[in-house]
Design a protein around this motif. Sequence first.
Motif, PDB file in Angstrom:
ATOM      1  N   LEU A 203       0.843  -1.202   0.000  1.00 39.03           N
ATOM      2  CA  LEU A 203       0.000   0.000   0.000  1.00 39.03           C
ATOM      3  C   LEU A 203       0.877   1.250   0.000  1.00 39.03           C
ATOM      4  O   LEU A 203       1.974   1.258   0.571  1.00 39.03           O
ATOM      5  CB  LEU A 203      -0.882   0.024   1.259  1.00 39.03           C
ATOM      6  CG  LEU A 203      -1.766  -1.195   1.502  1.00 39.03           C
ATOM      7  CD1 LEU A 203      -2.470  -1.070   2.852  1.00 39.03           C
ATOM      8  CD2 LEU A 203      -2.803  -1.325   0.389  1.00 39.03           C
ATOM      9  N   ILE A 204       0.351   2.314  -0.604  1.00 35.70           N
ATOM     10  CA  ILE A 204       0.982   3.627  -0.462  1.00 35.70           C
ATOM     11  C   ILE A 204      -0.073   4.546   0.121  1.00 35.70           C
ATOM     12  O   ILE A 204      -1.153   4.733  -0.458  1.00 35.70           O
ATOM     13  CB  ILE A 204       1.503   4.147  -1.819  1.00 35.70           C
ATOM     14  CG1 ILE A 204       2.578   3.184  -2.352  1.00 35.70           C
ATOM     15  CG2 ILE A 204       2.068   5.555  -1.659  1.00 35.70           C
ATOM     16  CD1 ILE A 204       3.094   3.515  -3.740  1.00 35.70           C
ATOM     17  N   THR A 205       0.223   5.062   1.320  1.00 30.00           N
ATOM     18  CA  THR A 205      -0.762   5.886   2.022  1.00 30.00           C
ATOM     19  C   THR A 205      -0.308   7.354   1.978  1.00 30.00           C
ATOM     20  O   THR A 205       0.836   7.660   2.305  1.00 30.00           O
ATOM     21  CB  THR A 205      -0.911   5.407   3.487  1.00 30.00           C
ATOM     22  OG1 THR A 205       0.382   5.323   4.083  1.00 30.00           O
ATOM     23  CG2 THR A 205      -1.549   4.027   3.560  1.00 30.00           C
ATOM     24  N   CYS A 206      -1.230   8.223   1.558  1.00 29.45           N
ATOM     25  CA  CYS A 206      -0.918   9.654   1.444  1.00 29.45           C
ATOM     26  C   CYS A 206      -1.740  10.406   2.485  1.00 29.45           C
ATOM     27  O   CYS A 206      -2.953  10.567   2.319  1.00 29.45           O
ATOM     28  CB  CYS A 206      -1.282  10.182   0.063  1.00 29.45           C
ATOM     29  SG  CYS A 206      -0.490   9.294  -1.283  1.00 29.45           S
ATOM     30  N   HIS A 207      -1.094  10.808   3.574  1.00 34.48           N
ATOM     31  CA  HIS A 207      -1.745  11.642   4.590  1.00 34.48           C
ATOM     32  C   HIS A 207      -1.473  13.090   4.181  1.00 34.48           C
ATOM     33  O   HIS A 207      -0.343  13.572   4.273  1.00 34.48           O
ATOM     34  CB  HIS A 207      -1.175  11.331   5.973  1.00 34.48           C
ATOM     35  CG  HIS A 207      -1.737  12.202   7.063  1.00 34.48           C
ATOM     36  ND1 HIS A 207      -2.585  11.720   8.039  1.00 34.48           N
ATOM     37  CD2 HIS A 207      -1.577  13.524   7.324  1.00 34.48           C
ATOM     38  CE1 HIS A 207      -2.922  12.723   8.839  1.00 34.48           C
ATOM     39  NE2 HIS A 207      -2.319  13.821   8.432  1.00 34.48           N
ATOM     40  N   MET A 208      -2.514  13.762   3.695  1.00 31.73           N
ATOM     41  CA  MET A 208      -2.316  15.111   3.158  1.00 31.73           C
ATOM     42  C   MET A 208      -3.192  16.104   3.917  1.00 31.73           C
ATOM     43  O   MET A 208      -4.390  16.242   3.661  1.00 31.73           O
ATOM     44  CB  MET A 208      -2.688  15.126   1.665  1.00 31.73           C
ATOM     45  CG  MET A 208      -1.975  14.027   0.870  1.00 31.73           C
ATOM     46  SD  MET A 208      -2.092  14.187  -0.916  1.00 31.73           S
ATOM     47  CE  MET A 208      -3.841  14.200  -1.185  1.00 31.73           C
ATOM     48  N   GLY A 209      -2.576  16.767   4.893  1.00 31.05           N
ATOM     49  CA  GLY A 209      -3.265  17.819   5.651  1.00 31.05           C
ATOM     50  C   GLY A 209      -2.372  19.040   5.638  1.00 31.05           C
ATOM     51  O   GLY A 209      -1.647  19.272   4.669  1.00 31.05           O
ATOM     52  N   ASN A 210      -2.366  19.820   6.710  1.00 34.55           N
ATOM     53  CA  ASN A 210      -1.400  20.915   6.778  1.00 34.55           C
ATOM     54  C   ASN A 210       0.014  20.367   6.725  1.00 34.55           C
ATOM     55  O   ASN A 210       0.895  20.948   6.113  1.00 34.55           O
ATOM     56  CB  ASN A 210      -1.624  21.743   8.032  1.00 34.55           C
ATOM     57  CG  ASN A 210      -2.797  22.682   7.845  1.00 34.55           C
ATOM     58  OD1 ASN A 210      -2.929  23.323   6.804  1.00 34.55           O
ATOM     59  ND2 ASN A 210      -3.683  22.732   8.825  1.00 34.55           N
ATOM     60  N   GLY A 211       0.207  19.228   7.410  1.00 32.69           N
ATOM     61  CA  GLY A 211       1.431  18.445   7.227  1.00 32.69           C
ATOM     62  C   GLY A 211       1.080  17.287   6.306  1.00 32.69           C
ATOM     63  O   GLY A 211      -0.009  16.735   6.405  1.00 32.69           O
ATOM     64  N   THR A 212       2.021  16.948   5.415  1.00 30.47           N
ATOM     65  CA  THR A 212       1.743  15.845   4.480  1.00 30.47           C
ATOM     66  C   THR A 212       2.863  14.828   4.541  1.00 30.47           C
ATOM     67  O   THR A 212       4.039  15.209   4.566  1.00 30.47           O
ATOM     68  CB  THR A 212       1.604  16.397   3.039  1.00 30.47           C
ATOM     69  OG1 THR A 212       0.395  17.151   2.962  1.00 30.47           O
ATOM     70  CG2 THR A 212       1.563  15.296   2.004  1.00 30.47           C
ATOM     71  N   SER A 213       2.497  13.542   4.597  1.00 30.65           N
ATOM     72  CA  SER A 213       3.517  12.503   4.458  1.00 30.65           C
ATOM     73  C   SER A 213       2.961  11.338   3.667  1.00 30.65           C
ATOM     74  O   SER A 213       1.774  11.039   3.714  1.00 30.65           O
ATOM     75  CB  SER A 213       4.050  12.050   5.822  1.00 30.65           C
ATOM     76  OG  SER A 213       3.060  11.455   6.603  1.00 30.65           O
ATOM     77  N   VAL A 214       3.852  10.712   2.922  1.00 31.63           N
ATOM     78  CA  VAL A 214       3.510   9.544   2.104  1.00 31.63           C
ATOM     79  C   VAL A 214       4.284   8.363   2.678  1.00 31.63           C
ATOM     80  O   VAL A 214       5.453   8.510   3.037  1.00 31.63           O
ATOM     81  CB  VAL A 214       3.919   9.782   0.631  1.00 31.63           C
ATOM     82  CG1 VAL A 214       3.488   8.611  -0.244  1.00 31.63           C
ATOM     83  CG2 VAL A 214       3.328  11.088   0.101  1.00 31.63           C
TER      84      VAL A 214
END
Length: 398
Positions: A203-214
Amino acid sequence: MKILVINAGSSSLKYQLFDMEHETVLAKGLCERIGLDGHVRQTAPGRPDYDAERPMPDHESAIRVLTELLTAPEIGVLGGMNEISAVGHRVVHGGEAFNGSVLIDEKVLAAVEECVPLAPLHNPPNLVGIAACRAILGDVPQAAVFDTAFHQTMPDKAFIYALPYEYYETMKIRRYGFHGTSHLYVSRRAAELLDRPLEELKLITCHMGNGTSVTAVDGGRSVDTSMGFTPLEGVPMGTRCGSIDPAIIEYLATQHGMEIAEINSAMNKKSGVLGISGVSSDFRDLDAAADGGNRRAQLAIDVFAYDVRKYIGAYAAAMGGCDALIFTAGIGENNARMRARIAAGLDFMGLRLDPARNGARETVISADGSPGQILVIPTNEELVIARDCAALVGSCLR
Ligand code: ADP
């Protein structure tokens, strides 16, 4: 079992009270402007909302206010705070000391304290939140759930920087990764939604908020992630620059007379999509400005989408494939246009978005026949904290 989840920041404190029988939220609230004038909002299903200025000179007074609100006759949901079985705290940095959640004791507190230099903005308020709960709730068990813990499974080839190795050995300089609780939650939820064992999925998870990490999640384990020693590395974010040539720092200092503190502040607070656009760190504002013809707002959007897509390609290569791509957090969950931009051109690796499905909240949004899946999954870090906390307390009782 009722669990209180606390996320303490420098001047704010978020809380949620869970009933773990059905994993329902009984109440949630936000204390803001702690140390200034103080403001609190609480909502609870079936109870009137509460929204008021309340003096909160410190975190302990914020905990007192939430204790009062949770037990107040009209708006509260508890007969007394003794109904709470445990408190779960979000702690940002656990260094290499923690690869999972733990019940808090003096040794744990000392280890979290040791990580303060690694997260000087985050760990101190987390510690203050824990101390305030201890002062007010006494013996109620408390657990720490770390943002870094999920990434402790990364192999050394992913977490070592190509600096002198002693920097790692003596100064602990390595990739740690953040948003771990969110990446963990959405990867587990993706396996449920896809009805496939997590152990078999890349899986590739993209947490994209004010801070973003993949993050690359192989078989349920984080194997690489875009944030590094601090949450500044990786893709450009709302106000953070993400990865840049490290030589720029020396250049700014020697050629342009900037102080390290000034450079650091610019990289954290004046960069990212705000820095590129000069408009805003919020993608809603950027979309509106770009639609109105603002070229730099469009450039900021393009840079963000391009960089996220590069990480997706890199992590598919690192894992030797990608069964599913997951979008989460403020932008990932709500910004269908950004999802479409990022997914555009990923056909070559078997990821094809269905534009008709792309407005949905928690589901598969890839096209029928797409070899790999694309999903939108609202994150729920508080639920992970509550579950870990309940499991730790439960195992103590057995
Ligand atoms: P944080 O990292 O502070 O928790 P969030 O996850 O709330 O941040 O994400 C903030 C980003 O999410 C902003 O750029 C904002 O534009 C975007 N966002 C949040 N809600 C919405 C929405 N309803 N529609 C479009 N974008 C949204």
